[in-house]
Scaffold this motif. Structure first.
Motif, PDB file in Angstrom:
ATOM      1  N   GLY A  84      92.516  72.727  12.630  1.00 44.25           N
ATOM      2  CA  GLY A  84      93.046  71.426  13.019  1.00 44.25           C
ATOM      3  C   GLY A  84      92.988  71.218  14.519  1.00 44.25           C
ATOM      4  O   GLY A  84      92.602  70.144  14.993  1.00 44.25           O
ATOM      5  N   THR A  85      93.373  72.259  15.269  1.00 42.39           N
ATOM      6  CA  THR A  85      93.364  72.147  16.729  1.00 42.39           C
ATOM      7  C   THR A  85      91.966  71.874  17.248  1.00 42.39           C
ATOM      8  O   THR A  85      91.767  71.009  18.105  1.00 42.39           O
ATOM      9  CB  THR A  85      93.882  73.452  17.365  1.00 42.39           C
ATOM     10  OG1 THR A  85      95.069  73.838  16.712  1.00 42.39           O
ATOM     11  CG2 THR A  85      94.135  73.263  18.841  1.00 42.39           C
ATOM     12  N   GLN A  87      89.499  70.492  15.737  1.00 44.52           N
ATOM     13  CA  GLN A  87      89.105  69.130  15.400  1.00 44.52           C
ATOM     14  C   GLN A  87      89.772  68.120  16.332  1.00 44.52           C
ATOM     15  O   GLN A  87      89.141  67.202  16.849  1.00 44.52           O
ATOM     16  CB  GLN A  87      89.554  68.837  13.962  1.00 44.52           C
ATOM     17  CG  GLN A  87      88.809  67.701  13.332  1.00 44.52           C
ATOM     18  CD  GLN A  87      87.858  68.220  12.285  1.00 44.52           C
ATOM     19  OE1 GLN A  87      88.289  68.764  11.285  1.00 44.52           O
ATOM     20  NE2 GLN A  87      86.575  68.078  12.508  1.00 44.52           N
ATOM     21  N   LEU A  88      91.075  68.360  16.584  1.00 48.17           N
ATOM     22  CA  LEU A  88      91.855  67.454  17.417  1.00 48.17           C
ATOM     23  C   LEU A  88      91.323  67.450  18.854  1.00 48.17           C
ATOM     24  O   LEU A  88      91.118  66.390  19.450  1.00 48.17           O
ATOM     25  CB  LEU A  88      93.319  67.901  17.404  1.00 48.17           C
ATOM     26  CG  LEU A  88      94.352  66.852  17.771  1.00 48.17           C
ATOM     27  CD1 LEU A  88      94.408  65.801  16.689  1.00 48.17           C
ATOM     28  CD2 LEU A  88      95.713  67.498  17.946  1.00 48.17           C
ATOM     29  N   VAL A  89      91.089  68.644  19.377  1.00 47.07           N
ATOM     30  CA  VAL A  89      90.579  68.775  20.745  1.00 47.07           C
ATOM     31  C   VAL A  89      89.252  68.035  20.870  1.00 47.07           C
ATOM     32  O   VAL A  89      89.007  67.309  21.840  1.00 47.07           O
ATOM     33  CB  VAL A  89      90.406  70.267  21.110  1.00 47.07           C
ATOM     34  CG1 VAL A  89      89.602  70.405  22.392  1.00 47.07           C
ATOM     35  CG2 VAL A  89      91.749  70.937  21.268  1.00 47.07           C
ATOM     36  N   GLU A  90      88.425  68.174  19.842  1.00 53.80           N
ATOM     37  CA  GLU A  90      87.131  67.513  19.860  1.00 53.80           C
ATOM     38  C   GLU A  90      87.303  65.991  19.924  1.00 53.80           C
ATOM     39  O   GLU A  90      86.632  65.310  20.703  1.00 53.80           O
ATOM     40  CB  GLU A  90      86.375  67.898  18.594  1.00 53.80           C
ATOM     41  CG  GLU A  90      84.888  67.884  18.774  1.00 53.80           C
ATOM     42  CD  GLU A  90      84.174  68.230  17.485  1.00 53.80           C
ATOM     43  OE1 GLU A  90      84.836  68.658  16.519  1.00 53.80           O
ATOM     44  OE2 GLU A  90      82.958  68.061  17.447  1.00 53.80           O
ATOM     45  N   MET A  91      88.231  65.477  19.104  1.00 53.89           N
ATOM     46  CA  MET A  91      88.435  64.036  19.069  1.00 53.89           C
ATOM     47  C   MET A  91      89.006  63.518  20.385  1.00 53.89           C
ATOM     48  O   MET A  91      88.569  62.498  20.913  1.00 53.89           O
ATOM     49  CB  MET A  91      89.365  63.656  17.910  1.00 53.89           C
ATOM     50  CG  MET A  91      88.624  63.540  16.582  1.00 53.89           C
ATOM     51  SD  MET A  91      89.629  63.908  15.155  1.00 53.89           S
ATOM     52  CE  MET A  91      90.876  62.675  15.251  1.00 53.89           C
ATOM     53  N   ILE A  92      89.987  64.262  20.931  1.00 47.39           N
ATOM     54  CA  ILE A  92      90.611  63.840  22.187  1.00 47.39           C
ATOM     55  C   ILE A  92      89.579  63.838  23.315  1.00 47.39           C
ATOM     56  O   ILE A  92      89.497  62.897  24.106  1.00 47.39           O
ATOM     57  CB  ILE A  92      91.797  64.761  22.545  1.00 47.39           C
ATOM     58  CG1 ILE A  92      92.922  64.560  21.538  1.00 47.39           C
ATOM     59  CG2 ILE A  92      92.287  64.483  23.965  1.00 47.39           C
ATOM     60  CD1 ILE A  92      94.082  65.500  21.722  1.00 47.39           C
TER      61      ILE A  92
END
Lengths: 195, 206
Positions: A84-85, A87-92
């Motif tokens: 999840g992290t 994926q989140l880092v990628e999106m941010i």
């Protein structure tokens, strides 16, 4: 307390280097150590993700799983947090830091299967580190990993220019040998600090 | 069945690919973290190999059975949860029946989750093939992973401790080559193993 933290950091970087002593994170080692540039790109992404996941995993383990007596499922929880992290880092990054994204964006999805990330969280639990110690350890371990991969990549790059390597040894074989010699050198740090 | 027919059957191809042609450790260089870390004694190697083989077979059954139901977008996380669940079973089993081995391989059991062999096979094979072929593939990959670990462990335990499975094999006067049982030895023995198998199999270097 500060000395203790410093000791943990030095131990994680040098004496108990996560790549050369615990032999972790070897898959990207083989595939990325062909060029120094790629290796350092991956390295910075790894520092970021490892430290961040340790920051998230510690409170989840100690404040949610332990009070609920569900330590049993911590593998599942950690791996979901890591995936999840990432994926989140990628999106941010895509949204707010497109320059950074362009620099090490392609390495991010690979990090989910980098065993160093999970290993750091597992070690943190096994060794009963406090929150601050965990963060320092996670940062130190990832710095140690990037140090190792950058040195191996640099040697490998030079070797490719001059070396006449036997056919079967090219690629993974020679990387293993370089890592072995480097690991011998890092044994010299043993005894510097005891944690 | 005629011999030629057997030679061309898909099942045999799958088994051969797993055991020799696409050998997970030496030709595709997958899952070497644990191959390096737990191959210091033969007992650890067998436990780790068996653990990985069990997780592979169980994952193969589940993933190939559910391959038409799992949405493509969330397949990675699904594989991870499936693998992690079986790894917990292995971890509990080792803790209950082989506490010594569990103690010495410690966190590396949990790291079976990120062993690229399992993830790689799930993505490349189990999600596209039927259950029978998937199980065959997982058995042959599990077997070749185990024999690789054991082969490396035999060399390392013999030279590093002078024993095999805990029994004294080398004469008492044999000086123990401790560094082979430590991290550098793992790198050297594995690199020699890769060199040997790649030369024998004539794998083209990429």
């Amino acid at each position: 307390m500060t000395i203790n933290l410093l000791m943990i950091f030095i131990a994680a970087v040098l004496t108990q280097n996560i790549a050369l002593t615990y032999l972790l994170g070897m898959c990207p080692f083989i595939s990325l150590s062909k060029s120094l540039r790629t290796a350092s790109g991956m390295g910075f992404a790894v520092i970021f993700v490892i430290t961040l996941t340790a920051l998230i995993n510690w409170p989840i383990y100690n404040y949610i799983l332990v009070p609920l007596h569900s330590e049993l499922i911590y593998y599942i929880v950690f791996i979901i947090v890591i995936a999840g992290t990432v994926q989140l880092v990628e999106m941010i990054m895509e949204k707010f830091f497109p320059v950074l994204q362009a620099a090490f964006g392609i390495f991010l999805p690979l990090i989910t299967v980098n065993c160093t990330v999970l290993a750091v969280s597992l070690f943190m639990v096994i060794r009963d580190y406090t929150y601050l110690q965990s963060v320092v350890f996670a940062f130190g371990a990832s710095v140690g990993w990037i140090l190792a991969i950058v040195i191996v990549a640099a040697i490998n790059e030079k070797l490719a220019l001059v070396g006449d390597i036997p056919k079967g040894m090219r690629g993974p074989g020679i990387v293993m040998t370089i890592a072995g010699i480097l690991s011998l050198a890092f044994l010299g740090f043993a005894g510097m600090v005891n944690v | 069945m005629a011999l030629a027919e057997i030679k061309q059957s898909k099942s045999l191809q799958i088994v051969l690919d797993g055991i020799w042609r696409d050998h997970p450790v030496s030709s595709m260089v997958l899952g070497i973290c644990s191959a390096l870390a737990v191959s210091n004694t033969v007992a650890n190697a067998i436990a780790m190999g068996a653990g990985v083989a069990f997780v592979l077979v169980a994952t193969a059954i589940l993933i190939s059975g559910l391959r038409n139901i799992i949405p493509r977008r969330v397949r990675m996380i699904t594989y991870m949860i499936v693998i992690a669940s079986f790894v917990i079973i292995v971890d509990r089993f080792l803790k209950a029946y082989f506490p010594d081995i569990s103690e010495s391989i410690g966190p590396y059991v949990g790291l079976i989750i990120t062993n690229c062999i399992i993830m790689g096979r799930a993505e490349a094979f189990y999600s596209q093939n039927n259950m029978f072929h998937s199980v065959l593939d997982s058995l042959s990959n599990g077997f070749s992973y185990t024999y690789t670990l054991v082969a490396i462990a035999i060399v390392r335990e013999l030279l590093g401790f002078g024993t095999l499975l805990g029994f004294q094999v080398m004469p008492e006067a044999f000086p123990k080559w401790v560094v082979i049982s430590m991290a550098p030895g793992a790198f050297f023995v594995l690199s020699l193993f890769i060199w040997l198998t790649r030369t024998l199999a004539k794998v083209e270097s990429d």
